[in-house]
Scaffold this motif. Sequence first.
Motif, PDB file in Angstrom:
ATOM      1  N   UNK A 159       0.823  -1.209   0.000  1.00  0.00           N
ATOM      2  CA  UNK A 159       0.000   0.000   0.000  1.00  0.00           C
ATOM      3  C   UNK A 159       0.856   1.257   0.000  1.00  0.00           C
ATOM      4  N   UNK A 160       0.240   2.358  -0.397  1.00  0.00           N
ATOM      5  CA  UNK A 160       0.910   3.654  -0.329  1.00  0.00           C
ATOM      6  C   UNK A 160       0.846   4.169   1.105  1.00  0.00           C
ATOM      7  N   UNK A 161       1.990   4.581   1.618  1.00  0.00           N
ATOM      8  CA  UNK A 161       2.043   5.085   2.992  1.00  0.00           C
ATOM      9  C   UNK A 161       2.218   6.596   3.050  1.00  0.00           C
ATOM     10  N   UNK A 162       2.850   7.157   2.027  1.00  0.00           N
ATOM     11  CA  UNK A 162       3.235   8.555   2.089  1.00  0.00           C
ATOM     12  C   UNK A 162       2.597   9.362   0.957  1.00  0.00           C
ATOM     13  N   UNK A 163       2.909  10.648   0.911  1.00  0.00           N
ATOM     14  CA  UNK A 163       2.287  11.532  -0.076  1.00  0.00           C
ATOM     15  C   UNK A 163       2.677  11.147  -1.499  1.00  0.00           C
ATOM     16  N   UNK A 164       1.821  11.499  -2.442  1.00  0.00           N
ATOM     17  CA  UNK A 164       2.109  11.211  -3.846  1.00  0.00           C
ATOM     18  C   UNK A 164       3.362  11.939  -4.310  1.00  0.00           C
ATOM     19  N   UNK A 165       3.612  13.129  -3.763  1.00  0.00           N
ATOM     20  CA  UNK A 165       4.798  13.894  -4.139  1.00  0.00           C
ATOM     21  C   UNK A 165       6.072  13.150  -3.774  1.00  0.00           C
ATOM     22  N   UNK A 166       6.061  12.456  -2.631  1.00  0.00           N
ATOM     23  CA  UNK A 166       7.247  11.717  -2.194  1.00  0.00           C
ATOM     24  C   UNK A 166       7.587  10.583  -3.160  1.00  0.00           C
ATOM     25  N   UNK A 167       6.574  10.070  -3.857  1.00  0.00           N
ATOM     26  CA  UNK A 167       6.788   8.969  -4.793  1.00  0.00           C
ATOM     27  C   UNK A 167       7.587   9.392  -6.013  1.00  0.00           C
ATOM     28  N   UNK A 168       7.670  10.697  -6.264  1.00  0.00           N
ATOM     29  CA  UNK A 168       8.451  11.187  -7.394  1.00  0.00           C
ATOM     30  C   UNK A 168       9.953  11.095  -7.123  1.00  0.00           C
ATOM     31  N   UNK A 169      10.327  10.985  -5.854  1.00  0.00           N
ATOM     32  CA  UNK A 169      11.733  11.067  -5.489  1.00  0.00           C
ATOM     33  C   UNK A 169      12.291   9.790  -4.877  1.00  0.00           C
ATOM     34  N   UNK A 170      11.439   8.909  -4.417  1.00  0.00           N
ATOM     35  CA  UNK A 170      11.926   7.678  -3.783  1.00  0.00           C
ATOM     36  C   UNK A 170      10.795   6.668  -3.690  1.00  0.00           C
ATOM     37  N   UNK A 171      11.160   5.403  -3.605  1.00  0.00           N
ATOM     38  CA  UNK A 171      10.168   4.353  -3.384  1.00  0.00           C
ATOM     39  C   UNK A 171       9.644   4.447  -1.959  1.00  0.00           C
ATOM     40  N   UNK A 172       8.507   3.827  -1.718  1.00  0.00           N
ATOM     41  CA  UNK A 172       7.929   3.832  -0.373  1.00  0.00           C
ATOM     42  C   UNK A 172       8.861   3.139   0.614  1.00  0.00           C
ATOM     43  N   UNK A 173       9.508   2.069   0.190  1.00  0.00           N
ATOM     44  CA  UNK A 173      10.459   1.374   1.055  1.00  0.00           C
ATOM     45  C   UNK A 173      11.613   2.299   1.429  1.00  0.00           C
ATOM     46  N   UNK A 174      12.178   2.989   0.447  1.00  0.00           N
ATOM     47  CA  UNK A 174      13.300   3.893   0.717  1.00  0.00           C
ATOM     48  C   UNK A 174      12.877   5.057   1.602  1.00  0.00           C
ATOM     49  N   UNK A 175      11.687   5.585   1.372  1.00  0.00           N
ATOM     50  CA  UNK A 175      11.209   6.702   2.195  1.00  0.00           C
ATOM     51  C   UNK A 175      11.108   6.287   3.656  1.00  0.00           C
ATOM     52  N   UNK A 176      10.695   5.038   3.907  1.00  0.00           N
ATOM     53  CA  UNK A 176      10.626   4.534   5.282  1.00  0.00           C
ATOM     54  C   UNK A 176      12.010   4.488   5.916  1.00  0.00           C
ATOM     55  N   UNK A 177      12.987   3.956   5.186  1.00  0.00           N
ATOM     56  CA  UNK A 177      14.355   3.866   5.696  1.00  0.00           C
ATOM     57  C   UNK A 177      14.953   5.245   5.934  1.00  0.00           C
TER      58      UNK A 177
END
Length: 334
Positions: A140-158
Amino acid sequence: MKICTQCILPETFPGAGFDEQGVCALCRKKRGKRQKETNEKKSYQQRFIDLLNQLAKTRDERPYDILMAYSGGKDSTYTMGLLKQKYGLRILALSLDNGFVSERARENIRLVTDALDIDHTFFKPRWKLLKKIFTTSVEKELYSKKSLERASTICTSCIGLVKSMCLKTAWELKIPMIGFGWSPGQAPLQSALMKNNPSFVRMNQQSILGPLREVVGIEIDPYFLREEHYADAGRFPYNVHPMAWEFYNEVMILDSIRNYGWRAPEDTDSNSSNCLLNAFANAVHIEKYGFHPYVWEIANMVRDEVMAREDGYEKIYGAQDMNLIAAAKKKLEA
């Protein structure tokens, strides 16, 4: 799929907006700004030197000048070398063990910190907690759509965990700066030297903490700041990423860090020199959203002429080792 004829941005990237010549909107916006950015880079370097001179007045009051967010990758290694050797800073390096650190990267971390005579600590969250976060990030998507332009959801968590633990550690040890090894394409020049503001930090932390609480509950809370941290704004450090103003060339960087004993891992993908999960995270992102999570960063570097277009194209569109993807998936499913 159409790809920008000047950088490597694909038509599937949000807001790509190609013109009749096949040039993306970001490349068109970039035209005529290079000289201005060159002058701004000199300004930020001078601001950093001025800050160091200011902090030197109270240097005897603390054991470290800067906390380095150290992944063991090439960019953070080169950045840490600059901070130590060019600027003469006393460094505490902090690394996150996410359960997928390449053994070569572990050895690089040991060799580099020894070569540079730097104190270092590994931080390893519980595997069951990390596994739950990573598997949910796939589903599932955890973060904002804008964050997806710069990193994967897994990377954003790390990255969220790394930033938070660095901030907590710097605050608690009264370290006045946190160093990051962002490439010139990862973060804008305007954030190259920035004092952390408690209100802004709280907002950013909640954007990560809130979604992670929905995944693992309050078990995630100890990794983030508490009210006592926000109560003392004076202890909030500066964020520094010197690669925004320093000369950047990947070949030069690799040649330089070999002097510390650093060697490139052979078990990571083309966009990571430390993480075994990255290839899988990239594959999931591409399947879901139709573009590579590193394409924004690499396209910026091509646009800024710090990376050749053919090299950037290979990083994003070149064939990847499917065994890396399968191995990471298998570990998460175990």
